[in-house]
Design an enzyme around this catalytic site. Structure first.
Site, PDB file in Angstrom:
ATOM      1  N   GLU A 258       0.849  -1.181   0.000  1.00 27.03           N
ATOM      2  CA  GLU A 258       0.000   0.000   0.000  1.00 27.03           C
ATOM      3  C   GLU A 258       0.887   1.233   0.000  1.00 27.03           C
ATOM      4  O   GLU A 258       1.991   1.224   0.558  1.00 27.03           O
ATOM      5  CB  GLU A 258      -0.901   0.020   1.243  1.00 27.03           C
TER       6      GLU A 258
ATOM      7  N   ASP B 157     -19.117  -8.797  -9.174  1.00 25.33           N
ATOM      8  CA  ASP B 157     -19.014  -7.999  -7.949  1.00 25.33           C
ATOM      9  C   ASP B 157     -18.285  -6.690  -8.217  1.00 25.33           C
ATOM     10  O   ASP B 157     -18.616  -5.654  -7.635  1.00 25.33           O
ATOM     11  CB  ASP B 157     -18.284  -8.806  -6.868  1.00 25.33           C
TER      12      ASP B 157
END
Length: 292
Positions: free
Chosen positions: A206, A231
């Site tokens: 991240e 999804d």
């Protein structure tokens, strides 16, 4: 020729040489073709072994990746053509395919995927267009699911395929659940507090204030890749923060505009996410044209 194209073990000169040999000595050409396919397979095995864990993003760079690819190609070459190896089995299959009365298709060999037979462009032809095997295979495998979700959501199949390719490294970086099952998460969607389905815990990178950091995060897990596409479309179309990205996509605007709005909405923390995704979208479009 770049490393991706060379990883196919076929270039235009080798293809012409193989064709010439086939005219003179079909048996010898069949043996050589079998070795080429085995080399391709072994190279792909090495790549999948390398991709067993997600890249950290801290130590990897273009030069180290090139060195790894060259090393993998050397290993694949050394493992090719061994007595009793895969090339012998491939040679027998190719010989059967050359037998009179054997049904053929104009599009070349057939790939079995989920019970459906899909036409695949001949490998040498893809090589001449600089299409890596794993890229073509990814698009062929997930193209139907992307097009089906396009009909339901209005999101372009090209954009969805490209984002799935970018998030998974063309299918080579796979998330696993605790019991070792494929999580089928093609879009890097995390499992937030509202998610009640299966999850996969993955060490990933991240970006915090522009700096990469290793973290362990929970991601959604699905029963099939098709569920992942569905999804993803539901996430984008059902969340107002992605409204601009969805509008741009549905209007058929540029890949750059879609990627820019997606990053602006906070889909990923990588500051270069938009430019990277736009490049993969353009690649996906080019490959699909080559496969057509």
């Amino acid at each position: 020729m770049n490393t991706q194209a060379s990883s196919l073990a076929f270039d235009s000169q080798a293809t012409q040489s193989l064709r010439a040999r086939a005219a003179r000595d079909p048996a010898a050409a069949t043996k050589e073709a079998a070795k080429q396919f085995e080399s391709l397979f072994m190279n792909e095995v090495m790549k999948r072994m390398r991709a067993a864990t997600l890249e950290s993003g801290l130590m990897e760079n273009r030069l180290s990746q090139m060195g790894t690819e060259m090393l993998d190609q050397q290993f694949a070459t050394s493992l090719t053509g061994l007595p009793g190896g895969l090339s012998a089995a491939i040679e027998r299959q190719l010989a059967k395919g050359m037998s009179p009365g054997m049904p053929t298709t104009a599009a070349g060999p057939q790939l079995e995927d989920g019970g459906l037979t899909k036409a695949a462009a001949p490998l040498p032809e893809l090589a001449k267009k600089n299409v890596p095997a794993h890229v073509a295979q990814f698009i062929q495998r997930h193209g139907d699911a992307a097009r089906a979700v396009q009909q339901e959501s209005g999101l372009p199949a090209d954009f969805m395929l490209a984002q799935a390719a970018h998030e998974t490294g063309w299918g080579r970086a796979k998330m696993k659940t605790r019991d070792g099952q494929d999580a089928n998460n093609l879009f890097g969607i995390k499992a937030g507090p509202g998610w009640t389905g299966k999850v996969a815990e993955v060490t990933t990178t991240e970006f915090v204030n522009g700096e990469p950091r290793k973290v362990v995060a929970k991601f959604r897990a699905y029963d099939s890749p098709e569920d992942s596409f569905r999804d993803y479309a539901k996430l984008l179309t059902g969340n107002r923060r992605y409204a601009q990205a969805v509008d741009v996509a549905r209007q058929g605007d540029s890949a750059q505009a879609f990627a820019k709005h997606l990053q602006k909405a906070g889909y990923a923390t990588d500051p270069e996410y938009a430019s990277k995704l736009a490049k993969v979208i353009n690649t996906t479009v080019r490959v699909q044209r080559a496969l057509a």
